[in-house]
Write a protein that holds these residues in place. Structure first.
Motif, PDB file in Angstrom:
ATOM      1  N   MET A 189      31.151  26.218 -36.097  1.00  0.00           N
ATOM      2  CA  MET A 189      32.146  25.579 -35.243  1.00  0.00           C
ATOM      3  C   MET A 189      31.992  24.058 -35.290  1.00  0.00           C
ATOM      4  SD  MET A 189      33.098  26.993 -31.444  1.00  0.00           S
ATOM      5  CE  MET A 189      32.628  28.695 -31.627  1.00  0.00           C
ATOM      6  N   LEU A 190      30.749  23.605 -35.317  1.00  0.00           N
ATOM      7  CA  LEU A 190      30.486  22.169 -35.419  1.00  0.00           C
ATOM      8  C   LEU A 190      30.961  21.631 -36.762  1.00  0.00           C
ATOM      9  CD1 LEU A 190      29.246  19.555 -34.331  1.00  0.00           C
ATOM     10  CD2 LEU A 190      27.051  20.300 -35.300  1.00  0.00           C
ATOM     11  N   ALA A 191      30.702  22.364 -37.840  1.00  0.00           N
ATOM     12  CA  ALA A 191      31.149  21.933 -39.166  1.00  0.00           C
ATOM     13  C   ALA A 191      32.677  21.865 -39.221  1.00  0.00           C
ATOM     14  CB  ALA A 191      30.623  22.874 -40.242  1.00  0.00           C
ATOM     15  N   ASN A 192      33.360  22.842 -38.606  1.00  0.00           N
ATOM     16  CA  ASN A 192      34.828  22.821 -38.546  1.00  0.00           C
ATOM     17  C   ASN A 192      35.312  21.563 -37.821  1.00  0.00           C
ATOM     18  OD1 ASN A 192      34.664  25.405 -39.633  1.00  0.00           O
ATOM     19  ND2 ASN A 192      35.133  26.437 -37.719  1.00  0.00           N
ATOM     20  N   SER A 193      34.711  21.284 -36.678  1.00  0.00           N
ATOM     21  CA  SER A 193      35.111  20.134 -35.858  1.00  0.00           C
ATOM     22  C   SER A 193      34.829  18.816 -36.567  1.00  0.00           C
ATOM     23  CB  SER A 193      34.382  20.165 -34.514  1.00  0.00           C
ATOM     24  OG  SER A 193      34.701  21.346 -33.825  1.00  0.00           O
ATOM     25  N   LEU A 194      33.698  18.739 -37.242  1.00  0.00           N
ATOM     26  CA  LEU A 194      33.380  17.513 -37.984  1.00  0.00           C
ATOM     27  C   LEU A 194      34.347  17.306 -39.147  1.00  0.00           C
ATOM     28  CD1 LEU A 194      29.473  17.596 -37.985  1.00  0.00           C
ATOM     29  CD2 LEU A 194      30.984  16.067 -36.680  1.00  0.00           C
ATOM     30  N   GLY A 195      34.828  18.400 -39.742  1.00  0.00           N
ATOM     31  CA  GLY A 195      35.840  18.289 -40.795  1.00  0.00           C
ATOM     32  C   GLY A 195      37.134  17.700 -40.260  1.00  0.00           C
ATOM     33  N   VAL A 196      37.547  18.133 -39.074  1.00  0.00           N
ATOM     34  CA  VAL A 196      38.759  17.589 -38.438  1.00  0.00           C
ATOM     35  C   VAL A 196      38.556  16.103 -38.139  1.00  0.00           C
ATOM     36  CG1 VAL A 196      40.264  17.704 -36.410  1.00  0.00           C
ATOM     37  CG2 VAL A 196      39.471  19.816 -37.491  1.00  0.00           C
ATOM     38  N   LEU A 197      37.408  15.767 -37.586  1.00  0.00           N
ATOM     39  CA  LEU A 197      37.100  14.364 -37.268  1.00  0.00           C
ATOM     40  C   LEU A 197      37.085  13.514 -38.535  1.00  0.00           C
ATOM     41  CD1 LEU A 197      36.294  12.217 -35.193  1.00  0.00           C
ATOM     42  CD2 LEU A 197      33.919  12.911 -35.549  1.00  0.00           C
ATOM     43  N   ALA A 198      36.510  14.030 -39.603  1.00  0.00           N
ATOM     44  CA  ALA A 198      36.455  13.280 -40.864  1.00  0.00           C
ATOM     45  C   ALA A 198      37.857  13.020 -41.401  1.00  0.00           C
ATOM     46  CB  ALA A 198      35.623  14.042 -41.892  1.00  0.00           C
ATOM     47  N   ALA A 199      38.754  13.996 -41.273  1.00  0.00           N
ATOM     48  CA  ALA A 199      40.130  13.810 -41.738  1.00  0.00           C
ATOM     49  C   ALA A 199      40.799  12.667 -40.979  1.00  0.00           C
ATOM     50  CB  ALA A 199      40.932  15.100 -41.571  1.00  0.00           C
ATOM     51  N   ILE A 200      40.562  12.610 -39.673  1.00  0.00           N
ATOM     52  CA  ILE A 200      41.146  11.534 -38.855  1.00  0.00           C
ATOM     53  C   ILE A 200      40.573  10.187 -39.283  1.00  0.00           C
ATOM     54  CG2 ILE A 200      41.296  10.587 -36.514  1.00  0.00           C
ATOM     55  CD1 ILE A 200      41.208  13.579 -35.541  1.00  0.00           C
ATOM     56  N   VAL A 201      39.256  10.136 -39.471  1.00  0.00           N
ATOM     57  CA  VAL A 201      38.582   8.883 -39.844  1.00  0.00           C
ATOM     58  C   VAL A 201      39.060   8.380 -41.208  1.00  0.00           C
ATOM     59  CG1 VAL A 201      36.325   7.914 -40.479  1.00  0.00           C
ATOM     60  CG2 VAL A 201      36.565   9.263 -38.391  1.00  0.00           C
ATOM     61  N   VAL A 202      39.302   9.291 -42.137  1.00  0.00           N
ATOM     62  CA  VAL A 202      39.779   8.897 -43.470  1.00  0.00           C
ATOM     63  C   VAL A 202      41.258   8.544 -43.424  1.00  0.00           C
ATOM     64  CG1 VAL A 202      40.246   9.755 -45.804  1.00  0.00           C
ATOM     65  CG2 VAL A 202      38.035  10.206 -44.731  1.00  0.00           C
ATOM     66  N   TYR A 203      42.051   9.331 -42.701  1.00  0.00           N
ATOM     67  CA  TYR A 203      43.504   9.138 -42.679  1.00  0.00           C
ATOM     68  C   TYR A 203      43.919   7.856 -41.966  1.00  0.00           C
ATOM     69  CZ  TYR A 203      48.422   9.828 -41.520  1.00  0.00           C
ATOM     70  OH  TYR A 203      49.770   9.650 -41.376  1.00  0.00           O
ATOM     71  N   TRP A 204      43.327   7.594 -40.810  1.00  0.00           N
ATOM     72  CA  TRP A 204      43.831   6.530 -39.950  1.00  0.00           C
ATOM     73  C   TRP A 204      43.911   5.167 -40.634  1.00  0.00           C
ATOM     74  CZ3 TRP A 204      46.874   7.369 -36.183  1.00  0.00           C
ATOM     75  CH2 TRP A 204      47.214   6.327 -35.325  1.00  0.00           C
ATOM     76  N   PRO A 205      42.886   4.690 -41.338  1.00  0.00           N
ATOM     77  CA  PRO A 205      43.020   3.374 -41.992  1.00  0.00           C
ATOM     78  C   PRO A 205      44.025   3.385 -43.155  1.00  0.00           C
ATOM     79  CG  PRO A 205      40.718   4.089 -41.988  1.00  0.00           C
ATOM     80  CD  PRO A 205      41.530   5.207 -41.458  1.00  0.00           C
ATOM     81  N   LEU A 206      44.299   4.553 -43.709  1.00  0.00           N
ATOM     82  CA  LEU A 206      45.201   4.671 -44.855  1.00  0.00           C
ATOM     83  C   LEU A 206      46.606   5.106 -44.462  1.00  0.00           C
ATOM     84  CD1 LEU A 206      42.755   6.565 -47.248  1.00  0.00           C
ATOM     85  CD2 LEU A 206      43.273   4.118 -47.226  1.00  0.00           C
ATOM     86  N   ARG A 207      46.870   5.271 -43.177  1.00  0.00           N
ATOM     87  CA  ARG A 207      48.117   5.894 -42.734  1.00  0.00           C
ATOM     88  C   ARG A 207      49.364   5.162 -43.190  1.00  0.00           C
ATOM     89  NH1 ARG A 207      46.152   2.974 -38.752  1.00  0.00           N
ATOM     90  NH2 ARG A 207      47.525   1.844 -37.349  1.00  0.00           N
ATOM     91  N   LYS A 208      49.382   3.838 -43.163  1.00  0.00           N
ATOM     92  CA  LYS A 208      50.585   3.097 -43.583  1.00  0.00           C
ATOM     93  C   LYS A 208      50.854   3.321 -45.062  1.00  0.00           C
ATOM     94  CE  LYS A 208      50.304  -0.329 -39.962  1.00  0.00           C
ATOM     95  NZ  LYS A 208      50.117  -1.727 -39.602  1.00  0.00           N
ATOM     96  N   TRP A 209      49.810   3.302 -45.856  1.00  0.00           N
ATOM     97  CA  TRP A 209      49.956   3.542 -47.294  1.00  0.00           C
ATOM     98  C   TRP A 209      50.438   4.980 -47.540  1.00  0.00           C
ATOM     99  CZ3 TRP A 209      47.160   6.842 -50.587  1.00  0.00           C
ATOM    100  CH2 TRP A 209      47.437   6.675 -51.945  1.00  0.00           C
ATOM    101  N   ILE A 210      49.875   5.935 -46.839  1.00  0.00           N
ATOM    102  CA  ILE A 210      50.268   7.343 -46.993  1.00  0.00           C
ATOM    103  C   ILE A 210      51.721   7.539 -46.570  1.00  0.00           C
ATOM    104  CG2 ILE A 210      49.868   9.698 -46.146  1.00  0.00           C
ATOM    105  CD1 ILE A 210      46.846   8.913 -45.992  1.00  0.00           C
ATOM    106  N   GLU A 211      52.126   6.904 -45.474  1.00  0.00           N
ATOM    107  CA  GLU A 211      53.513   7.003 -45.009  1.00  0.00           C
ATOM    108  C   GLU A 211      54.478   6.466 -46.072  1.00  0.00           C
ATOM    109  OE1 GLU A 211      54.819   8.316 -42.100  1.00  0.00           O
ATOM    110  OE2 GLU A 211      52.802   9.090 -41.754  1.00  0.00           O
ATOM    111  N   ARG A 212      54.147   5.332 -46.679  1.00  0.00           N
ATOM    112  CA  ARG A 212      54.995   4.781 -47.751  1.00  0.00           C
ATOM    113  C   ARG A 212      55.020   5.711 -48.950  1.00  0.00           C
ATOM    114  NH1 ARG A 212      52.703  -0.069 -46.121  1.00  0.00           N
ATOM    115  NH2 ARG A 212      51.198   0.005 -47.801  1.00  0.00           N
ATOM    116  N   LEU A 213      53.854   6.256 -49.304  1.00  0.00           N
ATOM    117  CA  LEU A 213      53.753   7.170 -50.439  1.00  0.00           C
ATOM    118  C   LEU A 213      54.617   8.412 -50.212  1.00  0.00           C
ATOM    119  CD1 LEU A 213      52.199   7.681 -53.131  1.00  0.00           C
ATOM    120  CD2 LEU A 213      50.538   8.944 -51.756  1.00  0.00           C
TER     121      LEU A 213
END
Length: 127
Positions: free
Chosen positions: A91-115
């Motif tokens: 359960m912890l590994a699942n939750s850390l995976g979700v958190l990691a996705a947010i941490v990776v996505y958030w700084p790249l979100r504008k670029w991803i939205e344009r893409l």
């Protein structure tokens, strides 16, 4: 809708199906630690595709909560299956995976939205 956004949504559904199926199927022997890595990567992929697939911040947040709830529910269901065992560490590994996705996505979100052809940052209201 652009082709990339369409593909992201198809992949989201496919990954969701695979995560649920893999959570409920009978397991074999695994390399030590590989199970936690698989949990982490599966939920990181699921959450990351959800972040890319939904434009509204509210919907992204709701999907992250869904991912966390799904990870917990799958573990609780596994505790009821004869061939599976519930694990708090999973359960912890699942939750850390979700958190990691947010941490990776958030700084790249504008670029991803344009893409994805949405042309801007994540919107809070309206599309």
């Amino acid at each position: 809708m652009t082709i990339l956004l369409y593909l992201a949504r198809i992949l989201l559904v496919a990954v969701l199906v695979v995560v649920v199926w893999a959570s409920l199927k009978q397991t074999g022997s695994a390399i030590a630690g590989s199970d936690k890595t698989a949990h982490f990567l599966a939920y990181m992929a699921l959450a990351g595709l959800g972040l890319a697939s939904f434009q509204l911040l509210r919907n992204q947040g709701l999907f992250m909560l869904f991912c966390l709830a799904l990870g917990g529910a799958m573990e609780l269901i596994q505790g009821q299956l004869p061939s599976r065992v519930m694990g708090w560490d999973d359960m912890l590994a699942n939750s850390l995976g979700v958190l990691a996705a947010i941490v990776v996505y958030w700084p790249l979100r504008k670029w991803i939205e344009r893409l994805l052809g949405r042309g801007g940052a994540t919107v809070i209201r309206g599309e």
